[in-house]
Design an enzyme around this catalytic site. Structure first.
Site, PDB file in Angstrom:
ATOM      1  N   ASP A 353      -1.340   8.220  -1.928  1.00  0.00           N
ATOM      2  CA  ASP A 353      -1.245   6.992  -1.167  1.00  0.00           C
ATOM      3  C   ASP A 353      -0.392   5.977  -1.931  1.00  0.00           C
ATOM      4  OD1 ASP A 353      -2.193   5.128   0.967  1.00  0.00           O
ATOM      5  OD2 ASP A 353      -3.144   4.129  -0.734  1.00  0.00           O
ATOM      6  N   GLU A 390       3.565   9.474  -0.496  1.00  0.00           N
ATOM      7  CA  GLU A 390       3.831   8.447   0.501  1.00  0.00           C
ATOM      8  C   GLU A 390       4.798   7.498  -0.188  1.00  0.00           C
ATOM      9  OE1 GLU A 390       1.292   5.716   3.580  1.00  0.00           O
ATOM     10  OE2 GLU A 390       0.788   5.535   1.459  1.00  0.00           O
TER      11      GLU A 390
END
Length: 713
Positions: A353, A390
Site C-alpha cells: 500500500d 501501489e
C-alpha cells in the site's frame, strides 16, 4: 502485581533479536528505543488480562536494544512495554510510562482493537487522558509457540505469465457463504473451506491477494458513528494476524488458523499475497493514540519536518504519519516483518500500500535505490517472492511513480485502469493509448527494460466502484459513510448508461452487461498480469459507494444468495481462454516483425476494411473500431480481435481469401458470448458484424497464413 519479579539475566553469546525469543533457559524480550531513558517489561495473566503479574526493568545493549530474559514464561503470557523518557513533542519525543505499549514484533495481540480514549496522551502525560495508566485495559502482545505441522506444504510458485490475481477480503468473501459453517464464515478458516477454494479454482484464479490481515485498529471517529475500519489499512501489529478474522478465540490458535489457511490454499495450487501497510500506522497524527512506535521512539520511527514550531509529522499517506523506512530501526522492522510472513507464515508475496512512501530515502524523496528498495533487492528471501507496488502516495510532487520501480517489482497500473475504463465509456481520442495498454504498457515500463509482466492490469479494486457499479453510476454515492458524500474519488471514468443506479430497462441492462464482458475480455487479452476483484465476476454492487472502507456489512460482503450466472460463466471461460492462448501471456513486447515461418507479424493492427491501420488514424478522435491480428504462438493458432466502443454495430472485413476460415471464439456483444455447440465459421474477405460496445475474437481454423497478412493502407 507480584512483589517478586522474575529473574532477569544475561545469556552469553546469544544474539539480540527484536521481539520474543524462546530459549532453553528462559524467554528473551527485546525492543528498540534510542531515546528512552528506561524501559520496563510488564507481564500479565492471560486468565485475567487486567492483572499485571510482574514488571522487569530491561537492560540497554548495543544498537539501542533493550532486553530482559525471564524464566518460567508460559505460552499465552500477555506482555507490553513502558518506555520512560522526555515529553518533548517539539523534538519528536513523546514518552509516557503510563501507557502500556505493544511490542512491534508481537506475533499475536490480545484485546479489543479500538482507539479507546485511554490510549491517548494528548495534551501531555500530566493531564487527561495522558495521566491515565491504561495497563489493565491496553492491548497486549502474546507469547506464541510458533511450531506448526506444515506436512508436505509446497509453495505453488506460479510464474508471472500464468498468474491471475483475485483481490478479496478475508471476512467479506465468506461472511454469507451458505456452504461454510456458520462459526467459520468471515474467517481464515472460512477461506480455507473446500467450498471457498473450489470456487476460486473454478474461476481460474492462481493467486489470492488478501486485503490487510495485519492486526489493525478501528478508528475512534468511525466507532462513534457505529462504523469500523473494514479494509484494515490501520496497522498496529506487523507480525500479528488480525484477531477478529479468526474463528478461534485463543491467540495461539489464531496464528495456527492462519497457517492452516495458507496450507489449504497451497494444496489447491493457489498462492497467498498479502496487502501490507508499512507506510503509516494507526497512531495517526499528534492527536492520535500512543500504542507502540510513538511511545517507544517517535523520533526514529516516523518521518518529521522540523520548523519554527518544532517537529511535525510528514503526511504523504493521508493518514497522519509516515513510517521512516530510511531509518535503521524502522527499516529493520519492515524487513523482519516481511521475512516472517514469507518464511514462518509461508505467504507467497506482498502488495505494498502506498509503496512510494516506503521507497522514500533519508531526504524523504522517492528513489529507485532507496534504503528499502535496495535492501529488498539483495535479500535472499524477499527478492524471490512476488512484489507488487501501489506506485503512488499523495500530496507531493513526486507522489506518482508508475513505471519507476526497479526490477523485479510489479506495479498496479493505474494508467491501464483509467484508459480501459475511459475507452469503453466512449471517450474520444483514446484509441491509441488503449492499444498501448493492450500491449503491456511498453511506454511505461519498456524504457527501463522491464517486461510487460511488470504491469498488473486491473479494472477495479477494493478502492472504488465495483465493475457493475462502474457501468451503473455516473457519480459516487457514499452517504452511508457519514461524511456527506465528501469522501471518495470524484474521477471514476464511469457511466450509468442512461439511468443512475439499478433499472428494469432491459436495453440499459443489456448494454451494461456488454460493457462488463468487454472490459473483462480486454483485461484477459492484454499483455501483463490480470487482476480481478472478488465479486465482479458475479455482479456484486456496493450501491454506488466507491469508498466502502468503513462498511463491514452487506455493502461490502459478497452476497452468495445472488449471482449473475452469465457473467460468472463468461469470466470463467475468459480465464480459461487466456490459459490456452500464449499470445496474451508473453514475456516480451510485440515488435511488429514478421515471423519467417508464418509470414505474419506478432501483431498487425487492422482497419475495418482489412488493411493496416495507419499511424495518423490512431489519433482520429472519431475512431471507434479497430482490429488486432496476432500470430500463432506455442499451441495457439493466429487470432483476430475486433474492438468496437461505438454505439452502433459495424462491419469488419476479415483477413484472408476464399479458402480462409475463421472460427468464432467469443463475442461479448452476443449472449452467450462463447458459442454453445459448434461455433460458426466465416470466410476471409467477408464482413463480420461487430456489435456496439463489444469485442469479438476469431481463430484461424483453415487456410494459409501468408494470405491473411494485411496490406498496407
Amino acid at each position: 502485581m507480584s512483589t517478586a519479579a522474575p529473574v532477569s539475566f544475561d545469556i552469553p553469546d546469544q544474539p539480540l533479536l527484536p521481539g520474543v525469543t524462546r530459549l532453553a533457559a528462559g524467554t528473551r524480550f527485546v525492543v528498540h528505543s534510542r531515546h528512552a531513558q528506561a524501559v520496563d517489561l510488564c507481564l500479565f495473566d492471560p486468565a485475567d488480562p487486567a492483572r499485571e503479574t510482574a514488571r522487569v526493568r530491561m537492560r540497554r545493549a548495543e544498537c539501542d536494544l533493550w532486553h530482559a530474559t525471564v524464566r518460567d514464561v508460559k505460552t499465552g503470557t500477555l506482555y507490553g512495554y513502558r518506555a520512560h523518557g522526555a515529553w518533548l513533542p517539539r523534538n519528536a519525543m513523546r514518552f509516557n510510562a503510563k501507557k502500556l505499549l505493544i511490542d512491534p514484533y508481537a506475533r499475536a495481540i490480545h484485546g479489543i482493537p479500538d482507539a479507546a480514549i485511554h490510549m491517548h496522551t494528548v495534551p501531555d502525560p500530566h493531564h487527561l487522558p495522558g495521566c491515565i495508566d491504561n495497563g489493565p485495559k491496553a492491548l497486549k502482545g502474546v507469547v506464541i509457540d510458533e511450531t506448526f505441522d506444515w506436512g508436505s506444504d509446497t509453495a505453488p510458485r506460479v510464474p508471472w505469465r500464468d498468474t491471475v490475481i483475485c483481490e478479496l477480503h478475508v471476512k467479506g468473501f465468506t461472511k454469507t457463504h451458505p456452504d461454510v459453517p456458520q462459526a467459520q464464515r468471515g474467517t481464515y478458516a472460512g477461506l480455507a473451506h473446500p467450498s471457498a477454494i473450489s470456487y476460486l479454482k473454478e474461476l481460474g484464479v492462481t493467486s489470492v491477494q488478501l486485503l490487510p490481515v495485519h492486526q489493525h485498529l478501528d478508528d475512534l471517529f468511525l466507532l462513534d458513528k457505529g462504523l469500523t475500519n473494514y479494509w484494515g489499512y490501520n496497522t498496529i501489529g506487523f507480525f500479528a494476524p488480525h484477531n477478529a478474522y479468526a474463528a478461534a478465540s485463543d491467540p495461539q490458535e489464531q496464528v495456527r488458523e492462519f497457517k492452516t489457511m495458507v496450507k489449504a490454499l497451497h494444496a489447491a495450487g493457489i498462492e497467498v499475497i498479502l496487502d501490507v501497510v508499512y507506510n503509516h500506522t494507526a497512531e495517526g497524527n499528534h492527536m492520535g493514540p500512543s500504542l507502540m512506535l510513538r511511545g517507544l521512539d517517535d523520533h526514529n520511527y516516523y518521518r518529521h519536518h522540523f520548523g519554527e514550531d518544532g517537529a511535525g509529522y510528514l503526511n504523504m499517506t493521508g493518514c497522519g504519519n509516515a513510517v521512516d523506512s530510511a531509518s535503521v530501526p524502522a527499516l529493520r522492522l519492515i524487513l523482519d516483518s516481511l521475512r516472517y510472513w514469507a518464511t514462518e507464515m509461508r505467504v507467497d508475496g506482498f502488495r505494498f500500500d502506498l509503496a512510494v512512501t516506503v521507497a522514500r530515502n533519508e531526504k524523504d524523496g522517492f528513489h529507485a535505490q532507496s534504503q528499502f528498495l535496495s535492501a529488498v533487492a539483495q535479500d535472499p528471501v524477499l527478492s524471490r517472492v512476488k512484489l507488487i507496488a501501489e506506485a503512488w502516495d499523495i500530496s507531493r510532487e513526486d507522489s506518482y511513480q508508475v513505471g519507476q520501480f526497479p526490477e523485479p517489482w510489479r506495479e498496479l497500473n493505474g494508467k491501464y485502469r483509467d484508459t480501459v475504463r475511459g475507452w469503453w465509456r466512449g471517450d474520444r481520442g483514446t484509441t491509441a493509448e488503449f492499444a498501448k495498454r493492450l500491449c503491456g504498457s511498453q511506454d511505461i515500463y519498456g524504457w527501463n527494460l522491464r517486461p510487460p509482466l511488470a504491469s498488473i492490469n486491473f479494472l477495479t479494486s477494493h478502492d472504488g466502484f465495483t465493475l457493475l457499479d462502474l457501468v451503473s453510476y455516473e457519480h459516487k454515492h457514499n452517504e452511508a459513510n457519514g461524511e456527506q458524500n465528501r469522501d471518495g474519488d470524484h474521477g471514476n471514468h464511469s457511466s450509468n448508461c442512461g439511468v443512475e443506479g439499478p433499472t428494469d430497462d432491459p436495453r440499459i441492462n443489456a448494454t451494461r452487461a456488454r460493457l462488463r464482458r468487454g472490459m473483462i475480455a480486454t483485461m484477459m487479452c492484454s499483455l501483463g498480469v490480470p487482476f480481478l476483484t472478488a465479486g465482479d465476476e458475479r455482479g456484486r454492487t456496493q450501491r454506488g459507494n466507491n469508498n466502502a472502507y468503513c462498511q463491514d456489512n452487506q455493502i461490502s460482503w459478497l452476497d452468495w444468495s445472488r449471482c449473475d450466472t452469465d457473467m460468472l460463466d463468461f469470466t470463467r471461460r475468459m480465464t480459461a481462454f487466456r490459459r490456452q492462448h500464449a499470445q496474451f501471456r508473453r514475456r516480451d513486447y510485440f515488435d511488429g516483425k514478421a515471423n519467417p515461418v508464418s509470414g505474419l507479424r506478432d501483431v498487425a493492427w487492422l482497419e475495418g476494411d482489412g488493411t493496416l491501420l495507419c499511424h495518423e488514424e490512431w489519433h482520429n478522435d472519431s475512431r471507434r473500431c479497430f482490429g488486432a491480428l496476432l500470430d500463432a504462438m506455442e499451441d495457439s493458432p493466429p487470432l483476430v480481435l475486433i474492438y468496437n466502443n461505438g454505439t452502433s454495430s459495424l462491419p469488419f472485413l476479415l483477413p484472408g481469401d476464399a479458402d480462409t476460415r475463421w472460427t468464432l471464439v467469443f463475442d461479448t456483444g452476443i449472449h452467450p458470448s462463447f458459442p454453445h455447440g459448434s461455433p460458426p465459421q466465416y470466410a476471409g474477405q467477408k464482413h463480420y458484424q461487430v456489435r456496439d460496445r463489444s469485442v469479438a475474437c476469431l481463430k484461424l481454423s483453415a487456410g494459409r497464413c501468408d494470405v491473411i497478412e494485411p496490406k498496407a493502407c
